[in-house]
Design an enzyme around this catalytic site. Structure first.
Site, PDB file in Angstrom:
ATOM      1  N   VAL A   5       0.833  -1.205   0.000  1.00  0.00           N
ATOM      2  CA  VAL A   5       0.000   0.000   0.000  1.00  0.00           C
ATOM      3  C   VAL A   5       0.865   1.252   0.000  1.00  0.00           C
ATOM      4  O   VAL A   5       0.577   2.225  -0.705  1.00  0.00           O
ATOM      5  CB  VAL A   5      -0.957  -0.003   1.207  1.00  0.00           C
ATOM      6  CG1 VAL A   5      -1.761   1.293   1.257  1.00  0.00           C
ATOM      7  CG2 VAL A   5      -1.896  -1.197   1.140  1.00  0.00           C
ATOM      8  N   ARG A  20      14.345  -2.864   9.638  1.00  0.00           N
ATOM      9  CA  ARG A  20      14.786  -3.928   8.726  1.00  0.00           C
ATOM     10  C   ARG A  20      14.909  -3.431   7.291  1.00  0.00           C
ATOM     11  O   ARG A  20      15.597  -4.042   6.477  1.00  0.00           O
ATOM     12  CB  ARG A  20      13.801  -5.103   8.755  1.00  0.00           C
ATOM     13  CG  ARG A  20      13.634  -5.772  10.095  1.00  0.00           C
ATOM     14  CD  ARG A  20      12.801  -7.040   9.969  1.00  0.00           C
ATOM     15  NE  ARG A  20      11.524  -6.792   9.326  1.00  0.00           N
ATOM     16  CZ  ARG A  20      10.429  -6.416   9.973  1.00  0.00           C
ATOM     17  NH1 ARG A  20      10.469  -6.217  11.280  1.00  0.00           N
ATOM     18  NH2 ARG A  20       9.293  -6.221   9.322  1.00  0.00           N
ATOM     19  N   SER A  21      14.223  -2.335   6.979  1.00  0.00           N
ATOM     20  CA  SER A  21      14.186  -1.846   5.597  1.00  0.00           C
ATOM     21  C   SER A  21      15.050  -0.615   5.357  1.00  0.00           C
ATOM     22  O   SER A  21      14.970  -0.007   4.289  1.00  0.00           O
ATOM     23  CB  SER A  21      12.731  -1.525   5.208  1.00  0.00           C
ATOM     24  OG  SER A  21      11.929  -2.681   5.257  1.00  0.00           O
ATOM     25  N   ARG A  58     -10.921   4.952  12.716  1.00  0.00           N
ATOM     26  CA  ARG A  58     -12.104   5.181  11.882  1.00  0.00           C
ATOM     27  C   ARG A  58     -13.356   5.520  12.684  1.00  0.00           C
ATOM     28  O   ARG A  58     -14.152   6.355  12.274  1.00  0.00           O
ATOM     29  CB  ARG A  58     -12.371   3.952  11.005  1.00  0.00           C
ATOM     30  CG  ARG A  58     -11.341   3.767   9.908  1.00  0.00           C
ATOM     31  CD  ARG A  58     -11.566   2.469   9.159  1.00  0.00           C
ATOM     32  NE  ARG A  58     -10.497   2.226   8.192  1.00  0.00           N
ATOM     33  CZ  ARG A  58     -10.273   1.063   7.613  1.00  0.00           C
ATOM     34  NH1 ARG A  58     -11.057   0.026   7.899  1.00  0.00           N
ATOM     35  NH2 ARG A  58      -9.286   0.919   6.756  1.00  0.00           N
ATOM     36  N   CYS A  97     -11.589  -0.365   2.233  1.00  0.00           N
ATOM     37  CA  CYS A  97     -11.571  -0.226   0.772  1.00  0.00           C
ATOM     38  C   CYS A  97     -12.949  -0.409   0.145  1.00  0.00           C
ATOM     39  O   CYS A  97     -13.334   0.346  -0.762  1.00  0.00           O
ATOM     40  CB  CYS A  97     -10.580  -1.229   0.179  1.00  0.00           C
ATOM     41  SG  CYS A  97     -10.728  -2.897   0.852  1.00  0.00           S
ATOM     42  N   SER A 146      -5.010  -9.019  -2.705  1.00  0.00           N
ATOM     43  CA  SER A 146      -4.142  -7.879  -2.393  1.00  0.00           C
ATOM     44  C   SER A 146      -4.578  -7.198  -1.104  1.00  0.00           C
ATOM     45  O   SER A 146      -3.766  -6.567  -0.425  1.00  0.00           O
ATOM     46  CB  SER A 146      -4.140  -6.873  -3.541  1.00  0.00           C
ATOM     47  OG  SER A 146      -5.435  -6.339  -3.755  1.00  0.00           O
ATOM     48  N   GLY A 147      -5.860  -7.348  -0.753  1.00  0.00           N
ATOM     49  CA  GLY A 147      -6.352  -6.786   0.496  1.00  0.00           C
ATOM     50  C   GLY A 147      -5.732  -7.427   1.718  1.00  0.00           C
ATOM     51  O   GLY A 147      -5.790  -6.879   2.820  1.00  0.00           O
ATOM     52  N   LYS A 204     -17.449  -3.428   9.443  1.00  0.00           N
ATOM     53  CA  LYS A 204     -16.838  -2.161   9.032  1.00  0.00           C
ATOM     54  C   LYS A 204     -17.691  -1.462   7.978  1.00  0.00           C
ATOM     55  O   LYS A 204     -17.880  -0.237   8.023  1.00  0.00           O
ATOM     56  CB  LYS A 204     -15.436  -2.407   8.463  1.00  0.00           C
ATOM     57  CG  LYS A 204     -14.398  -2.842   9.471  1.00  0.00           C
ATOM     58  CD  LYS A 204     -13.099  -3.200   8.745  1.00  0.00           C
ATOM     59  CE  LYS A 204     -12.087  -3.833   9.659  1.00  0.00           C
ATOM     60  NZ  LYS A 204     -10.879  -4.289   8.923  1.00  0.00           N
ATOM     61  N   ARG A 234     -13.652 -13.243  -0.045  1.00  0.00           N
ATOM     62  CA  ARG A 234     -12.314 -13.208  -0.637  1.00  0.00           C
ATOM     63  C   ARG A 234     -12.308 -14.099  -1.874  1.00  0.00           C
ATOM     64  O   ARG A 234     -12.782 -15.245  -1.820  1.00  0.00           O
ATOM     65  CB  ARG A 234     -11.271 -13.706   0.361  1.00  0.00           C
ATOM     66  CG  ARG A 234      -9.836 -13.537  -0.113  1.00  0.00           C
ATOM     67  CD  ARG A 234      -9.403 -12.088  -0.081  1.00  0.00           C
ATOM     68  NE  ARG A 234      -9.169 -11.609   1.274  1.00  0.00           N
ATOM     69  CZ  ARG A 234      -9.015 -10.331   1.594  1.00  0.00           C
ATOM     70  NH1 ARG A 234      -9.094  -9.397   0.656  1.00  0.00           N
ATOM     71  NH2 ARG A 234      -8.800  -9.964   2.849  1.00  0.00           N
ATOM     72  N   HIS A 281     -10.906  -5.151  -6.266  1.00  0.00           N
ATOM     73  CA  HIS A 281     -12.145  -5.544  -5.595  1.00  0.00           C
ATOM     74  C   HIS A 281     -13.346  -5.199  -6.469  1.00  0.00           C
ATOM     75  O   HIS A 281     -13.288  -4.304  -7.305  1.00  0.00           O
ATOM     76  CB  HIS A 281     -12.302  -4.799  -4.267  1.00  0.00           C
ATOM     77  CG  HIS A 281     -11.232  -5.093  -3.263  1.00  0.00           C
ATOM     78  ND1 HIS A 281     -10.302  -6.088  -3.406  1.00  0.00           N
ATOM     79  CD2 HIS A 281     -10.959  -4.495  -2.067  1.00  0.00           C
ATOM     80  CE1 HIS A 281      -9.505  -6.105  -2.343  1.00  0.00           C
ATOM     81  NE2 HIS A 281      -9.878  -5.144  -1.527  1.00  0.00           N
TER      82      HIS A 281
END
Length: 244
Positions: free
Chosen positions: A14, A39-40, A100, A131, A161-162, A215, A236, A243
């Site tokens: 994302v 780590r990145s 939210r 989403c 991908s979610g 949600k 899913r 989506h």
């Protein structure tokens, strides 16, 4: 004069997409910071077609003097770092579910309730919805303005991908395993996702619905109208991205 923008979770799926969109839409940013876990550190992150940014460690970053922080690293990271960024004067836009339903944090879909954005001043934080909720309320808004919607029955079919990179990897490895007759292993999903659909996104609640479905109910009510009744079924599906 442009903005100074930090993207938290910039090495994730994302976060990378956020950077792509900022570049694609030519957002007026004078400076971009790509933040991730220790780590990145030093990992290359692309910003547009011709610019590469080195990832920096979130835990050592000073948000003072930065205008906007886009958080795309999940609720745990947002809980630990979003208040610190906000306290430093940086406006936080959080992609997780953490804020939210906070009454002091506006839940914004610009095409639907941009007028509510002033509410960010209470905590210097803006939340964006799930989403599927975001897609749905954009379609519902003009209908609601004309006819006042009372009830919505919706089914969503959500790509892997979610579930992040792990979800996409699992679909790939399971699909390959089916074709070569290897045993399948479920790690990210509760059931086989390859050549299957799973009506189970997030955890199950006491009433038998999933948190993903919950949600869609409460977020739609907060964004559009608390009187709207929503019945959601979230599934899913074995699609990598997109989506419906």
């Amino acid at each position: 004069m442009g903005y100074r923008v930090a993207v938290v979770g910039a090495t994730g799926q994302v976060g990378r997409e956020m950077l792509n969109i900022l570049a694609e839409r030519e957002f007026p940013a004078d400076e971009i910071a790509a933040l991730a876990s220790s780590r990145s550190i030093g990992k290359d992150v692309h910003y547009g077609d011709d610019r590469v940014i080195k990832a920096k460690a979130l835990e050592h970053f000073d948000f003072k003097g930065w205008d906007i922080a886009l958080f795309a690293a999940g609720s745990t990271v947002a809980k630990a770092w979003a208040p610190k960024a906000a306290a430093a004067g940086c406006v936080v836009i959080d992609n997780s579910s953490l804020y939210r339903m906070d009454k002091d944090v506006p839940l914004i879909v610009p095409e639907v309730n941009a007028d509510a954005i002033d509410g960010y001043k209470a905590r210097n934080i803006i939340a964006n919805p799930n989403c599927s909720t975001a897609q749905m309320v954009v379609a519902l808004k003009p209908l609601h303005d004309r006819a006042r919607i009372k009830r919505v029955i919706v089914a969503t079919y959500q790509s892997v991908s979610g579930a992040g990179n792990a979800g996409m990897d699992e679909l790939f490895t399971q699909t390959r395993a089916v074709f070569v007759n290897d045993p399948l292993e479920n790690k990210k999903f509760t059931k086989q996702i390859a050549f299957n659909v799973i009506p189970h996104i997030d955890v199950f609640l006491e009433d038998g619905s999933t948190k993903e479905e919950w949600k869609m109910v409460v977020e739609t009510q907060k964004i559009l109208d608390p009187a709207i009744k929503v019945q959601a079924t979230c599934v899913r599906v074995p699609v990598f991205v997109g989506h419906s």
